[in-house]
Motif scaffolding. Structure first.
Motif, mmCIF file in Angstrom:
data_model
loop_
_atom_site.group_PDB
_atom_site.id
_atom_site.type_symbol
_atom_site.label_atom_id
_atom_site.label_comp_id
_atom_site.label_asym_id
_atom_site.label_seq_id
_atom_site.Cartn_x
_atom_site.Cartn_y
_atom_site.Cartn_z
ATOM 1 N N LEU A 112 -30.444 -29.765 -53.489
ATOM 2 C CA LEU A 112 -29.851 -30.896 -52.784
ATOM 3 C C LEU A 112 -28.875 -30.396 -51.726
ATOM 4 C CD1 LEU A 112 -29.110 -33.230 -55.829
ATOM 5 C CD2 LEU A 112 -31.128 -33.225 -54.340
ATOM 6 N N ALA A 113 -28.908 -31.044 -50.570
ATOM 7 C CA ALA A 113 -28.073 -30.624 -49.442
ATOM 8 C C ALA A 113 -26.859 -31.537 -49.299
ATOM 9 C CB ALA A 113 -28.886 -30.660 -48.148
ATOM 10 N N ALA A 114 -25.762 -30.986 -48.838
ATOM 11 C CA ALA A 114 -24.556 -31.773 -48.584
ATOM 12 C C ALA A 114 -24.834 -32.833 -47.538
ATOM 13 C CB ALA A 114 -23.425 -30.861 -48.118
ATOM 14 N N GLY A 115 -24.262 -34.015 -47.743
ATOM 15 C CA GLY A 115 -24.428 -35.096 -46.787
ATOM 16 C C GLY A 115 -25.642 -35.973 -47.011
ATOM 17 N N ASP A 116 -26.494 -35.593 -47.946
ATOM 18 C CA ASP A 116 -27.690 -36.379 -48.264
ATOM 19 C C ASP A 116 -27.282 -37.517 -49.203
ATOM 20 O OD1 ASP A 116 -30.185 -37.352 -49.152
ATOM 21 O OD2 ASP A 116 -31.085 -35.358 -49.106
ATOM 22 N N VAL A 117 -27.833 -38.714 -49.009
ATOM 23 C CA VAL A 117 -27.508 -39.821 -49.903
ATOM 24 C C VAL A 117 -27.952 -39.521 -51.329
ATOM 25 C CG1 VAL A 117 -27.496 -41.604 -48.127
ATOM 26 C CG2 VAL A 117 -29.648 -41.050 -49.298
ATOM 27 N N VAL A 118 -29.004 -38.704 -51.490
ATOM 28 C CA VAL A 118 -29.446 -38.337 -52.839
ATOM 29 C C VAL A 118 -28.400 -37.440 -53.502
ATOM 30 C CG1 VAL A 118 -31.251 -37.253 -54.223
ATOM 31 C CG2 VAL A 118 -31.870 -38.555 -52.182
ATOM 32 N N THR A 119 -27.824 -36.540 -52.750
ATOM 33 C CA THR A 119 -26.763 -35.682 -53.281
ATOM 34 C C THR A 119 -25.567 -36.520 -53.711
ATOM 35 O OG1 THR A 119 -27.477 -33.943 -51.770
ATOM 36 C CG2 THR A 119 -25.313 -33.679 -52.790
ATOM 37 N N ASP A 120 -25.193 -37.484 -52.897
ATOM 38 C CA ASP A 120 -24.062 -38.357 -53.237
ATOM 39 C C ASP A 120 -24.358 -39.141 -54.515
ATOM 40 O OD1 ASP A 120 -22.878 -37.430 -50.926
ATOM 41 O OD2 ASP A 120 -23.421 -39.195 -49.739
ATOM 42 N N TRP A 121 -25.594 -39.643 -54.632
ATOM 43 C CA TRP A 121 -25.998 -40.363 -55.849
ATOM 44 C C TRP A 121 -25.947 -39.435 -57.058
ATOM 45 C CZ3 TRP A 121 -30.380 -38.712 -58.484
ATOM 46 C CH2 TRP A 121 -30.762 -39.480 -59.583
ATOM 47 N N PHE A 122 -26.446 -38.206 -56.916
ATOM 48 C CA PHE A 122 -26.455 -37.259 -58.027
ATOM 49 C C PHE A 122 -25.025 -36.944 -58.470
ATOM 50 C CE2 PHE A 122 -26.872 -32.832 -59.708
ATOM 51 C CZ PHE A 122 -27.700 -33.136 -60.788
ATOM 52 N N GLU A 123 -24.118 -36.802 -57.533
ATOM 53 C CA GLU A 123 -22.717 -36.561 -57.877
ATOM 54 C C GLU A 123 -22.137 -37.752 -58.642
ATOM 55 O OE1 GLU A 123 -20.798 -33.821 -57.432
ATOM 56 O OE2 GLU A 123 -22.575 -32.746 -56.683
ATOM 57 N N ARG A 124 -22.505 -38.971 -58.226
ATOM 58 C CA ARG A 124 -22.043 -40.148 -58.967
ATOM 59 C C ARG A 124 -22.587 -40.137 -60.395
ATOM 60 N NH1 ARG A 124 -22.960 -42.585 -53.923
ATOM 61 N NH2 ARG A 124 -24.996 -43.453 -54.496
ATOM 62 N N CYS A 125 -23.829 -39.728 -60.550
ATOM 63 C CA CYS A 125 -24.436 -39.660 -61.888
ATOM 64 C C CYS A 125 -23.760 -38.589 -62.740
ATOM 65 C CB CYS A 125 -25.930 -39.383 -61.779
ATOM 66 S SG CYS A 125 -26.901 -40.782 -61.162
ATOM 67 N N LEU A 126 -23.400 -37.469 -62.148
ATOM 68 C CA LEU A 126 -22.690 -36.427 -62.893
ATOM 69 C C LEU A 126 -21.354 -36.943 -63.436
ATOM 70 C CD1 LEU A 126 -23.284 -33.317 -60.598
ATOM 71 C CD2 LEU A 126 -24.109 -33.573 -62.951
ATOM 72 N N ASP A 127 -20.746 -37.879 -62.716
ATOM 73 C CA ASP A 127 -19.445 -38.420 -63.114
ATOM 74 C C ASP A 127 -19.547 -39.524 -64.164
ATOM 75 O OD1 ASP A 127 -17.985 -36.767 -61.413
ATOM 76 O OD2 ASP A 127 -18.094 -38.182 -59.738
ATOM 77 N N LEU A 128 -20.737 -40.065 -64.369
ATOM 78 C CA LEU A 128 -20.893 -41.181 -65.293
ATOM 79 C C LEU A 128 -20.501 -40.785 -66.718
ATOM 80 C CD1 LEU A 128 -24.354 -42.585 -64.109
ATOM 81 C CD2 LEU A 128 -22.129 -43.721 -63.843
ATOM 82 N N HIS A 129 -20.052 -41.769 -67.468
ATOM 83 C CA HIS A 129 -19.770 -41.604 -68.896
ATOM 84 C C HIS A 129 -18.818 -40.429 -69.136
ATOM 85 C CE1 HIS A 129 -22.990 -44.428 -68.853
ATOM 86 N NE2 HIS A 129 -23.907 -43.509 -68.575
ATOM 87 N N ASP A 130 -17.688 -40.493 -68.438
ATOM 88 C CA ASP A 130 -16.633 -39.476 -68.562
ATOM 89 C C ASP A 130 -17.126 -38.090 -68.181
ATOM 90 O OD1 ASP A 130 -14.714 -41.356 -69.525
ATOM 91 O OD2 ASP A 130 -15.626 -41.232 -71.515
ATOM 92 N N GLY A 131 -18.001 -38.040 -67.179
ATOM 93 C CA GLY A 131 -18.457 -36.757 -66.680
ATOM 94 C C GLY A 131 -19.402 -36.030 -67.616
ATOM 95 N N LEU A 132 -20.208 -36.771 -68.350
ATOM 96 C CA LEU A 132 -21.128 -36.149 -69.313
ATOM 97 C C LEU A 132 -22.037 -35.114 -68.629
ATOM 98 C CD1 LEU A 132 -22.356 -35.954 -72.133
ATOM 99 C CD2 LEU A 132 -23.809 -37.924 -71.566
ATOM 100 N N GLY A 133 -22.543 -35.436 -67.445
ATOM 101 C CA GLY A 133 -23.422 -34.510 -66.759
ATOM 102 C C GLY A 133 -22.737 -33.218 -66.379
ATOM 103 N N ARG A 134 -21.436 -33.265 -66.161
ATOM 104 C CA ARG A 134 -20.687 -32.066 -65.771
ATOM 105 C C ARG A 134 -20.262 -31.241 -66.990
ATOM 106 N NH1 ARG A 134 -19.721 -32.565 -60.376
ATOM 107 N NH2 ARG A 134 -19.516 -34.692 -59.543
#
Length: 229
Positions: free
Chosen positions: A202-224
């Motif tokens: 995923l490349a910086a500035g891509d809407v998919v990257t922004d979505w993936f970062e939001r998903c990583l943050d979900l549920h107290d950052g479970l993805g991270r």
């Protein structure tokens, strides 16, 4: 009640990498349900719960055993209707089926080729032997040749994301204002790549990257909770 989720892992059992397990981890968190992770290797799966499954994830919820990430999502939706919806009715279920088919026929094969040696190298010796034999039978060529083909997939991977890239221009999640199981399906595929491979898809500035970062943050950052390779 303690729930147990059997999750595919390599030598480092703190880094479960299966895309299907990640779908289920986020689904359980989405429903606000606690669970314990039971890491397993490829060759351990047939012995789980007295041979209950050939695949993971496998969820034990009390006396109930459910395998397959989509079946688990259906089960959670039915068993916990008072919790936030994962599928949001028949329309959401149909959308998730489509997204799953697209992900598993478009994203998974490419990621599998890109990361195949990284996956192999992360496994215990007994699982490496199984993985090499089973994947070389599947692909009809040595793993190293599959990895060589994966270099071409790196160049074309971004284009494969165009359907969700278009959708995310209108809403923050595939499910709309909030994530649904369809989001977790695609997230699982990209999280798989993030955990097992140093290649960045995923490349910086891509809407998919922004979505993936939001998903990583979900549920107290479970993805991270598992760092990138």
């Amino acid at each position: 009640m303690t729930r147990k989720l059997y999750a595919l892992s390599g030598t480092d059992t703190s880094r479960p990498f299966s895309p299907h397990v990640w779908k289920t981890k986020l689904s359980l968190a989405h429903k606000g349900l606690t669970f314990d992770i039971a890491p397993v290797g490829f060759t351990e799966i047939p012995r789980l719960e007295q041979g209950a499954t050939k695949i993971v994830p496998l969820l034990r919820d009390g006396e109930k055993l459910v395998s397959d990430s989509f079946d688990i999502a259906l089960y959670l939706e039915e068993a916990y209707p008072d919790r936030p919806p994962l599928l949001s009715g028949e329309g959401g279920k149909a959308m998730a089926r489509f997204v799953e088919g697209w992900s598993q026929t478009t994203l998974h094969p490419a990621i599998g080729r890109i990361a195949i040696m990284d996956i192999h190298d992360s496994l215990d010796p007994i699982d490496r032997a199984y993985f090499r034999a089973s994947r070389e039978e599947r692909f009809g060529r040595p793993l190293e040749a599959v990895a060589e083909a994966g270099r071409g997939d790196l160049e074309t991977f971004s284009a494969k994301l165009e359907p969700i890239r278009h959708m995310l221009k209108f809403q923050p999640f595939l499910g709309g204002d909030r994530p649904l199981f369809a989001d977790y399906i695609v997230f699982g595929a990209l999280q798989w790549a993030r955990i097992v491979s140093p290649h960045r898809l995923l490349a910086a500035g891509d809407v998919v990257t922004d979505w993936f970062e939001r998903c990583l943050d979900l549920h107290d950052g479970l993805g991270r909770s598992v760092t990138a390779a």
